[in-house]
Scaffold this active site. Structure first.
Site, short mmCIF file in Angstrom:
data_model
loop_
_atom_site.label_atom_id
_atom_site.label_comp_id
_atom_site.label_asym_id
_atom_site.label_seq_id
_atom_site.Cartn_x
_atom_site.Cartn_y
_atom_site.Cartn_z
N SER A 107 2.65 -6.26 7.23
CA SER A 107 1.22 -6.31 7.54
C SER A 107 0.45 -7.01 6.44
CB SER A 107 0.65 -4.90 7.70
OG SER A 107 1.34 -4.21 8.70
N SER A 108 0.84 -6.76 5.19
CA SER A 108 0.13 -7.37 4.07
C SER A 108 0.39 -8.87 4.04
CB SER A 108 0.57 -6.69 2.77
OG SER A 108 -0.28 -7.07 1.73
N ASP A 116 -2.26 -1.81 10.65
CA ASP A 116 -2.57 -1.78 9.21
C ASP A 116 -3.18 -3.10 8.71
OD1 ASP A 116 -1.71 0.79 8.83
OD2 ASP A 116 0.26 0.25 8.02
N LYS A 131 0.85 -1.21 0.00
CA LYS A 131 0.00 0.00 0.00
C LYS A 131 0.88 1.25 0.00
CE LYS A 131 0.77 1.57 4.38
NZ LYS A 131 1.56 2.74 4.66
N ALA A 172 3.77 -1.26 4.16
CA ALA A 172 3.00 -2.28 4.89
C ALA A 172 3.29 -3.70 4.41
CB ALA A 172 1.51 -1.99 4.82
N PRO A 207 9.36 -3.80 -0.97
CA PRO A 207 10.52 -3.33 -0.21
C PRO A 207 10.27 -3.43 1.30
CG PRO A 207 9.96 -1.78 -1.96
CD PRO A 207 8.87 -2.81 -1.94
N ALA A 253 10.79 -2.56 5.36
CA ALA A 253 10.93 -1.37 6.22
C ALA A 253 10.87 -0.10 5.36
CB ALA A 253 12.22 -1.42 7.03
P1 ATP Z 1 4.51 -0.29 7.58
O1 ATP Z 1 4.19 0.47 6.35
O2 ATP Z 1 3.36 -1.14 8.08
O3 ATP Z 1 5.15 0.53 8.65
P2 ATP Z 1 7.01 -1.19 6.65
O4 ATP Z 1 6.98 -1.31 5.17
O5 ATP Z 1 7.56 0.09 7.19
O6 ATP Z 1 5.55 -1.42 7.18
P3 ATP Z 1 7.83 -3.89 6.95
O7 ATP Z 1 8.44 -4.14 5.63
O8 ATP Z 1 6.48 -4.43 7.19
O9 ATP Z 1 7.84 -2.33 7.28
O10 ATP Z 1 8.84 -4.48 8.02
C1 ATP Z 1 9.36 -3.83 9.10
C2 ATP Z 1 10.18 -4.83 9.93
O11 ATP Z 1 9.38 -5.96 10.25
C3 ATP Z 1 11.39 -5.36 9.18
O12 ATP Z 1 12.55 -4.88 9.80
C4 ATP Z 1 11.31 -6.87 9.24
O13 ATP Z 1 12.46 -7.49 9.78
C5 ATP Z 1 10.11 -7.19 10.13
N1 ATP Z 1 9.23 -8.20 9.49
C6 ATP Z 1 8.65 -9.23 10.09
N2 ATP Z 1 7.93 -9.96 9.25
C7 ATP Z 1 8.04 -9.38 8.03
C8 ATP Z 1 7.53 -9.69 6.74
N3 ATP Z 1 6.76 -10.77 6.51
N4 ATP Z 1 7.84 -8.86 5.73
C9 ATP Z 1 8.61 -7.76 5.96
N5 ATP Z 1 9.12 -7.44 7.15
C10 ATP Z 1 8.85 -8.24 8.19
#
Ligand code: ATP
Length: 290
Positions: free
Chosen positions: A104-105, A137, A11, A101, A95, A97
């Site tokens: 979460s997805s 999310d 998202k 999301a 990508p 972090a």
């Molecule tokens: P959001 O937009 O919800 O803040 P994000 O894109 O910033 O998400 P994610 O990619 O969801 O962040 O991941 C953040 C952290 O969660 C990473 O450092 C990772 O090690 C951990 N993590 C745990 N499970 C997962 C997963 N299935 N996919 C990605 N990261 C994951």
């Protein structure tokens, strides 16, 4: 049924406002959520070995209980008293972090997949109520599309899909923790709030200009201050013909909205050539159902 397959869509936030920090530490938000075509793929297979086994092509990610996929699976198995085994194979494309999301997805796709594979009989509302205990999310990621997200993320109102256009999504080579960004946000000191209601009107009118003119994300006050590359990327995308550009979620991913595919492709090339980001995608909004 022995196996099932799910796509987990990323998202972006067309608008992200934070209203206040609650006494329990959660932030009350008003966000316009939108799925894009970039997605992870998850295969769920019943296995004779009891428990949850996760395999992934991405070496950065944990494959133990720290992964949101395992957390979501363990939650459903516990709730339904399931003692069988499942093997989950994740093909990671979103990508990490990044403010898209991804985790979460994946968790949401796991809930949908296991609900189907083990015939758990959960309604979507029940899955959303369980999902929010793992991440704010997740209720949105369970359904996707275009939504107004309020409360801490659990109050969802469907909105019309935006008009067709092209997006450049670029993730600079820095990892941003959502916890750090919200932890450093001074919600009480924000001097600017994005026009979320205006974006809703523009969506209802089907006006891409109206949407683009109102892009706004209060989390930029934390992340873009820390990482100047975010403003530089936005500037470059606008210079290359984007109607507008914004950081998504807690960042550092930046997206630009383009009316023409050729402009989007040229902008993506420029982002790579100038070394702002290696993970660069030309994509679209996604409001389908698969
Ligand atoms: P959001 O937009 O919800 O803040 P994000 O894109 O910033 O998400 P994610 O990619 O969801 O962040 O991941 C953040 C952290 O969660 C990473 O450092 C990772 O090690 C951990 N993590 C745990 N499970 C997962 C997963 N299935 N996919 C990605 N990261 C994951």
């Amino acid at each position: 049924m022995e196996q099932t397959f799910q796509k987990a869509y990323a998202k972006i936030n067309i608008g992200l406002d934070v209203l206040r920090r609650r006494d329990d530490g959660y932030h009350e938000v008003r966000m316009i959520m939108q799925t894009v075509r970039i997605c992870d793929e998850l295969l769920f297979e019943k296995s004779r070995q009891p428990g949850i086994i996760l395999k992934t092509d991405n070496e950065e990610l944990p494959v133990n209980g720290d992964n949101l996929i395992c957390k979501a699976a363990a939650l459903l198995f516990r709730e339904r008293g399931i003692t069988e085994g499942v093997k989950i194979t994740l093909t990671k494309r979103i990508p990490i972090a990044a403010g898209m999301a991804g985790g979460s997805s994946d968790a949401a796709a796991t809930m949908r997949g296991l609900n189907e594979l083990f015939e758990m009989g959960y309604s979507m509302q029940e899955l959303q109520a369980l999902g929010v205990t793992l991440g704010a999310d997740i209720p949105y990621c369970l359904v996707g599309g275009t939504m107004l997200s309020e409360g801490i993320g659990e109050i969802l109102t469907p909105l019309p899909a935006p008009p067709d256009c092209f997006l450049v999504v670029a993730k600079p080579d820095v990892n941003v923790s959502t916890g750090f960004v919200y932890g450093n946000l001074r919600a009480d000191r924000l001097t600017y709030h994005p026009d979320i209601d205006g974006i809703i009107v523009a969506l209802k009118e089907g006006s891409l200009d109206g949407i683009s003119d109102r892009l706004g994300n209060v989390l930029e006050t934390v992340t873009a201050k820390e990482y100047p590359v975010i403003e530089e990327l936005k500037e470059l995308m606008r210079h290359k013909g984007a109607l507008n550009a914004l950081m998504s979620g807690s960042g550092p991913t930046v997206f630009g909205i383009f009316a023409e595919l050729s402009d989007a492709e040229a902008a993506a090339e420029a982002v790579k050539e100038e070394g702002y980001a290696r993970q660069v995608y030309v994509t679209e909004f996604y409001n389908g159902k698969d």
